[in-house]
Motif scaffolding. Sequence first.
Motif, PDB file in Angstrom:
ATOM      1  N   TYR A   1       0.865  -1.176   0.000  1.00  0.00           N
ATOM      2  CA  TYR A   1       0.000   0.000   0.000  1.00  0.00           C
ATOM      3  C   TYR A   1       0.902   1.228   0.000  1.00  0.00           C
ATOM      4  CZ  TYR A   1      -2.965   3.705   1.897  1.00  0.00           C
ATOM      5  OH  TYR A   1      -3.619   4.894   2.094  1.00  0.00           O
ATOM      6  N   LEU A   2       0.925   1.944  -1.119  1.00  0.00           N
ATOM      7  CA  LEU A   2       1.775   3.114  -1.277  1.00  0.00           C
ATOM      8  C   LEU A   2       0.949   4.303  -1.755  1.00  0.00           C
ATOM      9  CD1 LEU A   2       4.798   1.403  -3.092  1.00  0.00           C
ATOM     10  CD2 LEU A   2       4.720   2.117  -0.695  1.00  0.00           C
ATOM     11  N   THR A   3       1.332   5.491  -1.317  1.00  0.00           N
ATOM     12  CA  THR A   3       0.667   6.715  -1.747  1.00  0.00           C
ATOM     13  C   THR A   3       1.716   7.691  -2.271  1.00  0.00           C
ATOM     14  OG1 THR A   3       0.861   7.824   0.393  1.00  0.00           O
ATOM     15  CG2 THR A   3      -1.040   6.368   0.082  1.00  0.00           C
TER      16      THR A   3
ATOM     17  N   SER B   1       2.648  10.272  -0.937  1.00  0.00           N
ATOM     18  CA  SER B   1       3.451  10.773   0.186  1.00  0.00           C
ATOM     19  C   SER B   1       4.308   9.687   0.820  1.00  0.00           C
ATOM     20  CB  SER B   1       2.538  11.378   1.263  1.00  0.00           C
ATOM     21  OG  SER B   1       1.644  10.399   1.756  1.00  0.00           O
ATOM     22  N   SER B   2       4.306   8.479   0.246  1.00  0.00           N
ATOM     23  CA  SER B   2       5.112   7.392   0.794  1.00  0.00           C
ATOM     24  C   SER B   2       6.588   7.711   0.687  1.00  0.00           C
ATOM     25  CB  SER B   2       4.808   6.087   0.052  1.00  0.00           C
ATOM     26  OG  SER B   2       3.491   5.645   0.324  1.00  0.00           O
TER      27      SER B   2
ATOM     28  N   GLN C   1       7.816   2.684   2.431  1.00  0.00           N
ATOM     29  CA  GLN C   1       7.034   2.894   3.639  1.00  0.00           C
ATOM     30  C   GLN C   1       5.918   3.901   3.419  1.00  0.00           C
ATOM     31  OE1 GLN C   1      10.265   3.951   6.450  1.00  0.00           O
ATOM     32  NE2 GLN C   1       9.679   2.134   7.606  1.00  0.00           N
ATOM     33  N   THR C   2       4.839   3.720   4.186  1.00  0.00           N
ATOM     34  CA  THR C   2       3.719   4.647   4.159  1.00  0.00           C
ATOM     35  C   THR C   2       3.403   5.073   5.589  1.00  0.00           C
ATOM     36  OG1 THR C   2       2.787   3.612   2.185  1.00  0.00           O
ATOM     37  CG2 THR C   2       1.283   4.930   3.531  1.00  0.00           C
ATOM     38  N   CYS C   3       3.110   6.331   5.762  1.00  0.00           N
ATOM     39  CA  CYS C   3       2.762   6.851   7.082  1.00  0.00           C
ATOM     40  C   CYS C   3       1.290   6.558   7.363  1.00  0.00           C
ATOM     41  CB  CYS C   3       3.026   8.358   7.143  1.00  0.00           C
ATOM     42  SG  CYS C   3       2.808   9.077   8.786  1.00  0.00           S
TER      43      CYS C   3
ATOM     44  N   TRP D   1       5.596   5.248  10.397  1.00  0.00           N
ATOM     45  CA  TRP D   1       5.987   4.785   9.066  1.00  0.00           C
ATOM     46  C   TRP D   1       6.083   3.263   9.092  1.00  0.00           C
ATOM     47  CZ3 TRP D   1       6.158   7.794   4.849  1.00  0.00           C
ATOM     48  CH2 TRP D   1       6.222   9.171   5.036  1.00  0.00           C
TER      49      TRP D   1
ATOM     50  N   CYS E   1       3.407  -1.543   4.479  1.00  0.00           N
ATOM     51  CA  CYS E   1       2.010  -2.005   4.499  1.00  0.00           C
ATOM     52  C   CYS E   1       1.739  -2.993   3.353  1.00  0.00           C
ATOM     53  CB  CYS E   1       1.064  -0.812   4.403  1.00  0.00           C
ATOM     54  SG  CYS E   1       1.319   0.397   5.741  1.00  0.00           S
TER      55      CYS E   1
END
Length: 300
Positions: A250-252, A254-255, A259-261, A282, A285
């Motif tokens: 799961y990445l966005t 803003s990753s 890592q993703t917050c 962080w 995911c």
Amino acid sequence: MDNLSLAALGSTNLVPEEEMGVDKKINASVEIVNMVENVLPVEDRAETGGISSNELDKAAELGAFSPVSGMGKINGFRDNTLYAAIYEDEKRHCFIEVCEKLKDGTYSPKLRFSQSDLRKAFLCKFNPYTIEKDSPLMLIKSDVINFLKGLIDEQLAMYNVAPEAEDILKILETIWDVWDELPLYKENISEKRYIFYNRVIKEAKRMNIGDTEHKAYYAFEYEEIAYLAEQLEMKVTDFLKTLKEYGCLYLTQSSNGYQTCVRFKDDHDPEDGTLIPSHTEWRYCVYKLEYFNSYKTNSN
């Protein structure tokens, strides 16, 4: 001109047979090999016990474990002893595997080379030394030389009786001629992704790691990712790269790297019961397959 048109003059029908040009195209065809088609039972049979070495030997004689099963048998060349198949990987790069049935009934080890190398060799008619100095093909001359030299070296090392150096060139020309008839096997990316994902999640569940309160994904810390990578006998960077390539992370926008917050809700420390207020961390995911399967079912 005695009623002969230019079209008639160009017809090969007017050229005496002994003076006709020689067609160098090899008259070869491909037959897909199914070694066990005629010996397998129509219905499935239940197992009756262990398999002995004698039974395995018998199955091998019938072709069940033949190294050329599924390959294309090239008829009309080298006494029908040449076999080849094309394999396409997940990046859609094609490779060719070739082997030959030897006089003692065994099979040679398989030669493997890329479609790209074969096409480069074809562009200069399998002879890089015919490329003229002012030709754009000079760009690939060294590639073709190294490719052909490598194949010749490998073939010379394979057999007890060393073949002629030109032998591999004839094989390449034949494969090019029957290319469209050779069987093509594509790597099943979906199955490969599923197997990899299952291995990761099975190990995570066994160690009870990464399964936070998040419904749609597991949230792993670095130490947990490092552990999973070790269990799969992979480097951490390769492990994370594979997860990303398979679309498991799961990445966005803003990753940060892999890592993703993500936010964690209010919780209590399992040891002393003190409140852990809502906060962000962080994490790596990995999607939960069961969540998306449930979502699909509910949406229907």
